[in-house]
Write a protein that holds these residues in place. Sequence first.
Motif, short mmCIF file in Angstrom:
data_model
loop_
_atom_site.label_atom_id
_atom_site.label_comp_id
_atom_site.label_asym_id
_atom_site.label_seq_id
_atom_site.Cartn_x
_atom_site.Cartn_y
_atom_site.Cartn_z
N TRP A 188 0.70 -1.24 0.12
CA TRP A 188 -0.10 -0.16 0.08
C TRP A 188 0.91 1.25 -0.49
N GLU A 189 2.42 1.24 -0.22
CA GLU A 189 2.88 2.10 0.35
C GLU A 189 2.65 3.89 -0.85
N ASP A 190 2.95 2.70 -1.84
CA ASP A 190 2.54 4.15 -3.29
C ASP A 190 1.15 4.61 -3.44
N LEU A 191 0.55 3.89 -2.78
CA LEU A 191 -1.02 4.41 -3.11
C LEU A 191 -1.06 5.68 -2.49
N GLU A 192 -2.18 6.40 -3.87
CA GLU A 192 -2.74 8.06 -2.93
C GLU A 192 -4.03 7.55 -1.37
N ASP A 193 -3.92 8.50 -0.85
CA ASP A 193 -4.29 8.67 0.40
C ASP A 193 -5.55 8.53 0.70
N GLU A 194 -6.42 8.86 -0.37
CA GLU A 194 -7.93 8.00 -0.11
C GLU A 194 -8.10 5.99 -0.35
N ASP A 195 -7.04 5.67 -1.88
CA ASP A 195 -7.18 3.94 -1.75
C ASP A 195 -6.52 3.68 -0.78
N PHE A 196 -5.20 4.53 -0.42
CA PHE A 196 -4.68 3.63 0.92
C PHE A 196 -5.74 4.07 1.84
N LEU A 197 -6.98 4.42 2.39
CA LEU A 197 -7.57 4.90 3.56
C LEU A 197 -8.59 4.19 3.79
N TYR A 198 -8.91 3.41 2.05
CA TYR A 198 -10.10 2.63 1.55
C TYR A 198 -8.71 0.62 2.00
N LYS A 199 -8.08 0.85 1.56
CA LYS A 199 -7.80 -0.23 1.88
C LYS A 199 -7.58 -0.39 3.47
N LEU A 200 -6.95 0.37 3.93
CA LEU A 200 -7.02 0.31 5.24
C LEU A 200 -8.62 -0.25 6.52
N GLY A 201 -9.09 0.51 5.78
CA GLY A 201 -11.01 0.56 6.22
C GLY A 201 -11.02 1.74 6.63
N ALA A 202 -10.47 2.64 6.87
CA ALA A 202 -11.44 4.15 7.42
C ALA A 202 -11.74 4.19 5.93
N VAL A 203 -12.40 4.35 4.85
CA VAL A 203 -12.87 4.88 4.31
C VAL A 203 -13.54 3.51 3.98
N SER A 204 -15.26 3.62 3.43
CA SER A 204 -16.16 2.38 2.75
C SER A 204 -16.71 2.51 1.39
N ARG A 205 -17.58 2.08 0.96
CA ARG A 205 -18.36 2.89 0.18
C ARG A 205 -20.57 2.33 0.30
N GLY A 206 -20.57 3.46 0.18
CA GLY A 206 -21.63 4.13 0.67
C GLY A 206 -23.02 2.81 0.27
N LYS A 207 -23.74 3.29 0.15
CA LYS A 207 -25.16 2.72 -1.03
C LYS A 207 -24.99 3.01 -2.38
N ASP A 208 -24.50 4.40 -2.44
CA ASP A 208 -24.88 5.27 -4.07
C ASP A 208 -23.65 4.06 -4.61
N GLY A 209 -22.52 3.74 -4.07
CA GLY A 209 -21.18 2.81 -4.47
C GLY A 209 -19.78 4.24 -4.72
N LYS A 210 -20.71 5.15 -3.49
CA LYS A 210 -19.73 5.95 -3.51
C LYS A 210 -18.57 6.13 -1.89
N ILE A 356 -8.31 -1.95 15.55
CA ILE A 356 -7.49 -2.69 16.36
C ILE A 356 -6.05 -2.80 14.53
N LYS A 357 -6.84 -3.72 13.34
CA LYS A 357 -6.03 -3.23 12.28
C LYS A 357 -5.11 -2.44 12.13
N MET A 358 -5.79 -1.39 12.70
CA MET A 358 -5.09 0.18 12.50
C MET A 358 -3.64 0.33 12.77
N PHE A 359 -3.86 0.04 14.40
CA PHE A 359 -3.14 0.05 15.62
C PHE A 359 -1.78 -0.73 15.15
N ASN A 360 -3.18 -2.62 14.90
CA ASN A 360 -1.84 -3.25 14.41
C ASN A 360 -0.53 -3.14 13.40
#
Length: 493
Positions: A188-210, A356-360
């Motif tokens: 994940w090192e070279d991902l853009e911030d939004e993509d990194f946050l998505y992989k991390l679980g800090a961001v997810s898709r809503g019902k509208d796909g955004k 937990i995942k984020m701190f781990n």
Amino acid sequence: MIDLNHLEKYRENNRIEAKKALGGLPNSIWETYSAFANTLGGVILLGVEELKDKSLHAVELPDPIYLIEEFWRIINNPNKVSLNILTEKDVQTENVDGKTIVVIRVPRAERPDKPIFIDGNPLSGTYRRNGEGDYHCTKDEVQAMMRDAASRSQDMLVLENMDMDVFDYDSIRSYRIRMWHSRPGHVWEDLEDEDFLYKLGAVSRGKDGKRYPTVAGLLMFGHEYEIVKEFPNYFLDYQEHFDDTTRWTDRIVSSSGEWSGNVYDFYFKVYNRIAQDIKTPFKIKNGERIDDTPVHTALREALANCIINADYYGRQGLVIIKKKDVITFSNPGNFRIAIEDAKSGGISDPRNTTLIKMFNLIDIGERAGSGIPNIYSIWDKQGWEAPIITENFEPARITMSLSVSNDDTVIVGDDKKVTIKSDDKKKVTELQKETIIEYLTDHVNVRSSELTELLGVKTTRVKNLLNSLIADGIVVAEGANRNRTYRLKETSI
């Protein structure tokens, strides 16, 4: 839990309820069933009366078998009781002084089964138990139990009413640097911030796909003024109490506006404070000095547990207090497993799995339920007083108290134990007193050796605690020398 051969020595308390039941099954039994199941469990005694001196005595039940049959009929009626968590062995007749009584042992309900409620409505039919008896749970308490009962982790909720502007990108940048040091070359090192946050679980898709922030992302990286929109009672508080003449010597709060106010930045601000007075042995590895010890590891674990397992929808916020000889970690929410299971380890039921995942990923925290046992083990090796964990229900709160010694102590390392114990006596803590009182609530008479094992401290420490409780009129001593036992003073129950 209770010795029926000496029933007269017991008193009603937060684990024992007596009912004469001479006129049949009392209606209040279902409130008590709900209360015990939603708190710590307990024993209901049918055919037992409480006399004026508060002592318990058996009475002659007209038909105990009918009472049991009636009990099973009603508890299995979903219109009356939300769930039957008892087995046949939990409801038995017992002979006491030639009289037959009914003993109903109610266990603490498992997390997915709570709340246990009556009359078809959780908001009006959910009860808990305290020292005063059964009490009706507030809406907040019921909702907290329902959140914990959900199979999905609380922090996975997608916040579709928020956007990416809720994040403090300085916090995200700091996290990514720490992760790079912990896991160089990660995919994940070279991902853009939004993509990194998505992989991390800090961001997810809503019902509208955004993509929208998750609860975990908001707590970990959000601005405090955005976090309180979702968690109105959110408050992180660190206090240092080194001077009895002032309320605090230093303080860090999430609402100051001087920093982000999120849990990620709070962790590192607080850890640096609680660890700075812990002495370390001089140790060299690969030409560099190693300033980390098992005690530092335990402090990181205690702080991470406090943050990760908090119920941020709960009341009163998260509070860390550092004094000269003790550090307390207190967070809203109840244990999702029994305290004894948490102490023994191997069982993990975290409230916020994404946190937990984020701190781990930056090498903080444990996943396999070994964190609390590790803390106990490390404190034992140091020769320090065992940690004390307490659980309160109104409001829901967990507190861990860690006694520390800084005066003349060199921390024990992994390879060699070098300890110089301080001659200074520590203060008699209120938490230790509360632990003794709670134990005496469930045990009529105890020896000091039992309390020594319970608290994990020296015999002299226990005697000092008991002498203080005796002086306060809470505990009384009976017998002398090796035969001496201790019990709660009757008027204090």
